[in-house]
Design a protein around this motif. Structure first.
Motif, PDB file in Angstrom:
ATOM      1  N   ALA A 147       0.755  -1.172  -0.007  1.00  0.00           N
ATOM      2  CA  ALA A 147      -0.121  -0.135   0.079  1.00  0.00           C
ATOM      3  C   ALA A 147       0.878   1.085   0.110  1.00  0.00           C
ATOM      4  O   ALA A 147       1.861   1.433   0.814  1.00  0.00           O
ATOM      5  CB  ALA A 147      -0.829   0.132   1.221  1.00  0.00           C
ATOM      6  N   GLY A 148       0.707   2.087  -1.018  1.00  0.00           N
ATOM      7  CA  GLY A 148       1.382   3.499  -1.097  1.00  0.00           C
ATOM      8  C   GLY A 148       2.695   3.198  -1.687  1.00  0.00           C
ATOM      9  O   GLY A 148       3.603   4.153  -1.722  1.00  0.00           O
ATOM     10  N   ARG A 149       3.157   2.131  -2.237  1.00  0.00           N
ATOM     11  CA  ARG A 149       4.344   1.853  -2.782  1.00  0.00           C
ATOM     12  C   ARG A 149       4.077   1.039  -4.103  1.00  0.00           C
ATOM     13  O   ARG A 149       3.108   0.784  -4.415  1.00  0.00           O
ATOM     14  CB  ARG A 149       5.115   0.966  -1.808  1.00  0.00           C
ATOM     15  N   GLY A 150       5.307   1.059  -4.879  1.00  0.00           N
ATOM     16  CA  GLY A 150       5.113   0.520  -6.273  1.00  0.00           C
ATOM     17  C   GLY A 150       6.118   1.506  -7.379  1.00  0.00           C
ATOM     18  O   GLY A 150       6.491   2.514  -6.968  1.00  0.00           O
ATOM     19  N   THR A 151       5.780   0.969  -8.559  1.00  0.00           N
ATOM     20  CA  THR A 151       6.432   1.811  -9.508  1.00  0.00           C
ATOM     21  C   THR A 151       5.652   1.949 -10.728  1.00  0.00           C
ATOM     22  O   THR A 151       4.619   1.016 -11.068  1.00  0.00           O
ATOM     23  CB  THR A 151       7.462   0.800 -10.014  1.00  0.00           C
ATOM     24  N   LEU A 152       5.506   3.104 -11.084  1.00  0.00           N
ATOM     25  CA  LEU A 152       4.430   3.390 -12.266  1.00  0.00           C
ATOM     26  C   LEU A 152       5.152   3.889 -13.560  1.00  0.00           C
ATOM     27  O   LEU A 152       6.165   4.681 -13.398  1.00  0.00           O
ATOM     28  CB  LEU A 152       3.760   4.585 -11.896  1.00  0.00           C
ATOM     29  N   LYS A 153       5.236   3.046 -14.702  1.00  0.00           N
ATOM     30  CA  LYS A 153       6.276   3.393 -15.729  1.00  0.00           C
ATOM     31  C   LYS A 153       5.121   4.316 -16.759  1.00  0.00           C
ATOM     32  O   LYS A 153       3.980   4.006 -17.280  1.00  0.00           O
ATOM     33  CB  LYS A 153       6.386   2.099 -16.698  1.00  0.00           C
ATOM     34  N   ILE A 154       5.619   5.611 -17.095  1.00  0.00           N
ATOM     35  CA  ILE A 154       4.888   6.565 -17.755  1.00  0.00           C
ATOM     36  C   ILE A 154       5.657   7.103 -19.051  1.00  0.00           C
ATOM     37  O   ILE A 154       6.952   7.005 -18.884  1.00  0.00           O
ATOM     38  CB  ILE A 154       4.772   7.789 -17.013  1.00  0.00           C
ATOM     39  N   GLY A 155       5.283   7.152 -20.152  1.00  0.00           N
ATOM     40  CA  GLY A 155       5.875   7.561 -21.334  1.00  0.00           C
ATOM     41  C   GLY A 155       5.174   8.859 -21.834  1.00  0.00           C
ATOM     42  O   GLY A 155       3.866   8.926 -21.662  1.00  0.00           O
ATOM     43  N   ALA A 156       5.984   9.832 -22.214  1.00  0.00           N
ATOM     44  CA  ALA A 156       5.605  11.205 -22.587  1.00  0.00           C
ATOM     45  C   ALA A 156       6.117  11.496 -23.865  1.00  0.00           C
ATOM     46  O   ALA A 156       7.291  11.448 -24.143  1.00  0.00           O
ATOM     47  CB  ALA A 156       5.522  11.957 -21.368  1.00  0.00           C
ATOM     48  N   SER A 157       5.486  12.438 -24.770  1.00  0.00           N
ATOM     49  CA  SER A 157       5.901  12.848 -25.594  1.00  0.00           C
ATOM     50  C   SER A 157       6.565  14.180 -25.212  1.00  0.00           C
ATOM     51  O   SER A 157       6.544  14.594 -24.004  1.00  0.00           O
ATOM     52  CB  SER A 157       5.009  13.240 -26.830  1.00  0.00           C
ATOM     53  N   TYR A 158       7.451  14.746 -26.201  1.00  0.00           N
ATOM     54  CA  TYR A 158       8.167  16.023 -25.750  1.00  0.00           C
ATOM     55  C   TYR A 158       7.704  17.275 -24.972  1.00  0.00           C
ATOM     56  O   TYR A 158       8.113  17.807 -24.126  1.00  0.00           O
ATOM     57  CB  TYR A 158       9.165  16.509 -26.871  1.00  0.00           C
ATOM     58  N   VAL A 159       6.466  17.652 -25.654  1.00  0.00           N
ATOM     59  CA  VAL A 159       5.851  19.015 -25.066  1.00  0.00           C
ATOM     60  C   VAL A 159       5.334  18.680 -23.658  1.00  0.00           C
ATOM     61  O   VAL A 159       5.723  19.218 -22.536  1.00  0.00           O
ATOM     62  CB  VAL A 159       4.891  19.171 -26.101  1.00  0.00           C
ATOM     63  N   PRO A 160       4.429  17.644 -23.446  1.00  0.00           N
ATOM     64  CA  PRO A 160       4.003  17.358 -21.899  1.00  0.00           C
ATOM     65  C   PRO A 160       5.266  17.013 -20.893  1.00  0.00           C
ATOM     66  O   PRO A 160       5.210  17.213 -19.808  1.00  0.00           O
ATOM     67  CB  PRO A 160       3.025  16.197 -22.301  1.00  0.00           C
ATOM     68  N   ALA A 161       6.241  16.195 -21.527  1.00  0.00           N
ATOM     69  CA  ALA A 161       7.247  15.777 -20.685  1.00  0.00           C
ATOM     70  C   ALA A 161       8.173  17.005 -20.284  1.00  0.00           C
ATOM     71  O   ALA A 161       8.625  16.751 -19.134  1.00  0.00           O
ATOM     72  CB  ALA A 161       8.300  14.746 -21.306  1.00  0.00           C
ATOM     73  N   THR A 162       8.207  17.940 -21.109  1.00  0.00           N
ATOM     74  CA  THR A 162       9.095  19.038 -20.764  1.00  0.00           C
ATOM     75  C   THR A 162       8.302  20.309 -20.177  1.00  0.00           C
ATOM     76  O   THR A 162       8.982  21.004 -19.115  1.00  0.00           O
ATOM     77  CB  THR A 162       9.864  19.678 -22.028  1.00  0.00           C
ATOM     78  N   TYR A 163       7.104  20.358 -20.437  1.00  0.00           N
ATOM     79  CA  TYR A 163       6.493  21.535 -20.043  1.00  0.00           C
ATOM     80  C   TYR A 163       5.222  21.379 -19.024  1.00  0.00           C
ATOM     81  O   TYR A 163       4.693  22.117 -18.606  1.00  0.00           O
ATOM     82  CB  TYR A 163       6.051  22.438 -21.022  1.00  0.00           C
TER      83      TYR A 163
ATOM     84  N   ARG B  50      -4.642  -3.579 -19.381  1.00  0.00           N
ATOM     85  CA  ARG B  50      -4.054  -3.399 -18.428  1.00  0.00           C
ATOM     86  C   ARG B  50      -4.966  -3.005 -17.130  1.00  0.00           C
ATOM     87  O   ARG B  50      -5.856  -2.267 -17.211  1.00  0.00           O
ATOM     88  CB  ARG B  50      -3.051  -1.898 -18.513  1.00  0.00           C
ATOM     89  N   HIS B  51      -4.791  -3.860 -15.968  1.00  0.00           N
ATOM     90  CA  HIS B  51      -5.809  -3.435 -14.858  1.00  0.00           C
ATOM     91  C   HIS B  51      -5.484  -2.213 -14.500  1.00  0.00           C
ATOM     92  O   HIS B  51      -4.399  -1.507 -14.271  1.00  0.00           O
ATOM     93  CB  HIS B  51      -4.945  -4.604 -13.819  1.00  0.00           C
ATOM     94  N   TYR B  52      -6.730  -1.482 -14.097  1.00  0.00           N
ATOM     95  CA  TYR B  52      -6.544  -0.175 -13.800  1.00  0.00           C
ATOM     96  C   TYR B  52      -6.399  -0.117 -12.316  1.00  0.00           C
ATOM     97  O   TYR B  52      -7.034  -0.053 -11.449  1.00  0.00           O
ATOM     98  CB  TYR B  52      -8.069   0.600 -14.005  1.00  0.00           C
ATOM     99  N   SER B  53      -4.992   0.104 -12.044  1.00  0.00           N
ATOM    100  CA  SER B  53      -4.636   0.001 -10.401  1.00  0.00           C
ATOM    101  C   SER B  53      -4.637   1.123  -9.748  1.00  0.00           C
ATOM    102  O   SER B  53      -4.740   2.226 -10.516  1.00  0.00           O
ATOM    103  CB  SER B  53      -3.229  -0.503 -10.629  1.00  0.00           C
ATOM    104  N   PRO B  54      -4.606   1.251  -8.465  1.00  0.00           N
ATOM    105  CA  PRO B  54      -4.665   2.394  -7.553  1.00  0.00           C
ATOM    106  C   PRO B  54      -3.454   3.147  -8.111  1.00  0.00           C
ATOM    107  O   PRO B  54      -3.848   4.577  -7.964  1.00  0.00           O
ATOM    108  CB  PRO B  54      -4.383   1.734  -6.491  1.00  0.00           C
ATOM    109  N   LEU B  55      -2.221   2.912  -8.418  1.00  0.00           N
ATOM    110  CA  LEU B  55      -1.381   3.878  -8.907  1.00  0.00           C
ATOM    111  C   LEU B  55      -1.642   4.563 -10.127  1.00  0.00           C
ATOM    112  O   LEU B  55      -1.485   5.734 -10.110  1.00  0.00           O
ATOM    113  CB  LEU B  55      -0.005   3.112  -8.992  1.00  0.00           C
ATOM    114  N   ILE B  56      -2.315   3.959 -11.109  1.00  0.00           N
ATOM    115  CA  ILE B  56      -2.754   4.756 -12.486  1.00  0.00           C
ATOM    116  C   ILE B  56      -3.647   5.616 -11.898  1.00  0.00           C
ATOM    117  O   ILE B  56      -3.586   6.952 -12.390  1.00  0.00           O
ATOM    118  CB  ILE B  56      -3.255   3.863 -13.557  1.00  0.00           C
ATOM    119  N   GLY B  57      -4.794   5.155 -11.146  1.00  0.00           N
ATOM    120  CA  GLY B  57      -5.664   6.295 -10.759  1.00  0.00           C
ATOM    121  C   GLY B  57      -5.224   7.299  -9.897  1.00  0.00           C
ATOM    122  O   GLY B  57      -5.729   8.494 -10.280  1.00  0.00           O
TER     123      GLY B  57
END
Length: 297
Positions: A90-106, A279-286
């Motif tokens: 609970a309250g721990r884990g890893t979330l893997k996110i991918g982002a294109s350049y504009v949202p990743a930077t700004y 992908r299971h809609y996990s608490p981390l994604i939420g």
């Protein structure tokens, strides 16, 4: 057929590193063990997956076909393990996110900062890639969540929701000859020296669409794949470019760059968040999506 995960992982790692000794080190196995698993898999399939060339292991055509599925299965197995652990940590884990350049930077830096303060036990892994690559990573379960700037799109495997508009504008330096014009026509813009983005970027794709619709193409241009490099080159005064309004708001506010509305431009691009429906809609994604929705962009 016994397609255990270790065999699939060997195929993926061997394609990446080209040497059995390296794969053995990565997996903590002895070299003969790796060789045995690979040969056993090839015998089961009745096909040669790799061939030796110049001291390197190279995929055969059959191997390339098999790798496509091995990569997906490995990604799903890793995802399944992480998702299950979320329930026991609970309250721990890893979330893997991918982002294109504009949202990743700004956009994401502020969100990541707030999320880290509120959920210090959660580790965020961020990959920054062009939007088409982010879509592929979502489809193949390489990442849990994508934040991307693109035109409206539909892929049956992905759930997608718009966050805000990401308008393209014409950008140039105050010293550029365009600075004296409040309105610019397409012919004037087409005659300018352009900085173009990498062909994989959604900005470049929209730029090409605009030129194609106007029946023109950039007469003089240079190619750059970094937004910051593009902005610094624009400041020199010689070039113009189509850039996200979000990416240049700070420079425009400080008077280092100017922006104008692109004439005859009716394409719509937004910042979206997206995840794989399988992908299971996990608490981390939420938790992370809730953080994005509460932040005013």
């Amino acid at each position: 057929m016994n397609l255990n995960l270790i065999k699939l992982e060997i195929v993926e790692l061997l394609n990446k590193h080209k040497k059995i000794t390296t794969v053995a080190d990565k997996l903590g196995l002895k070299q003969p063990t790796v060789t045995y698993h690979l040969k056993n898999l090839e015998q089961q399939l009745g096909e040669k997956l790799f061939e030796s060339r110049m001291d390197k292991m190279i995929l055969t055509e059959s191997g390339k076909a098999f790798l496509h599925y091995a990569t997906k299965i490995n990604a799903l197995a890793a995802e399944a393990e992480r998702v299950v652990k979320e329930f026991s940590q609970a309250g721990r884990g890893t979330l893997k996110i991918g982002a294109s350049y504009v949202p990743a930077t700004y956009i994401l830096p502020k969100i990541l900062g707030l999320f880290g303060e509120q959920h210090p036990g959660i580790t965020i892994s961020l990959s920054v890639k062009p939007s088409p690559v982010i879509k592929e990573m979502l489809a193949s379960h390489e990442i849990d969540l994508g934040i991307l700037s693109t035109e409206s799109f539909y892929l049956p495997d992905l759930h997608t929701q718009a966050l805000c508009e990401d308008e393209l504008v014409l950008v140039f330096a105050p010293s550029h000859e365009f600075a004296s014009f409040s309105n610019l026509n397409p012919a004037m813009i087409a005659s300018a020296s352009f900085i173009l983005h990498d062909k994989e970027s959604s900005t470049r794709q929209l730029t090409d669409k605009w030129f194609e619709r106007e029946g023109n193409e950039p007469r003089t241009y240079i190619l750059l794949d970094s937004l910051e490099a593009i902005k610094q080159s624009l400041i020199s005064g010689k070039y113009v470019s189509f850039i996200s309004r979000l990416a240049v708001e700070d420079e425009v506010a400080r008077g280092r760059l100017l922006m104008r509305t692109i004439p005859d431009y009716n394409f719509q691009r937004h910042i979206y968040y997206s995840y794989n429906r399988d992908r299971h809609y996990s608490p981390l994604i939420g938790l992370f999506i809730d953080q994005i929705r509460t932040l005013r962009i």
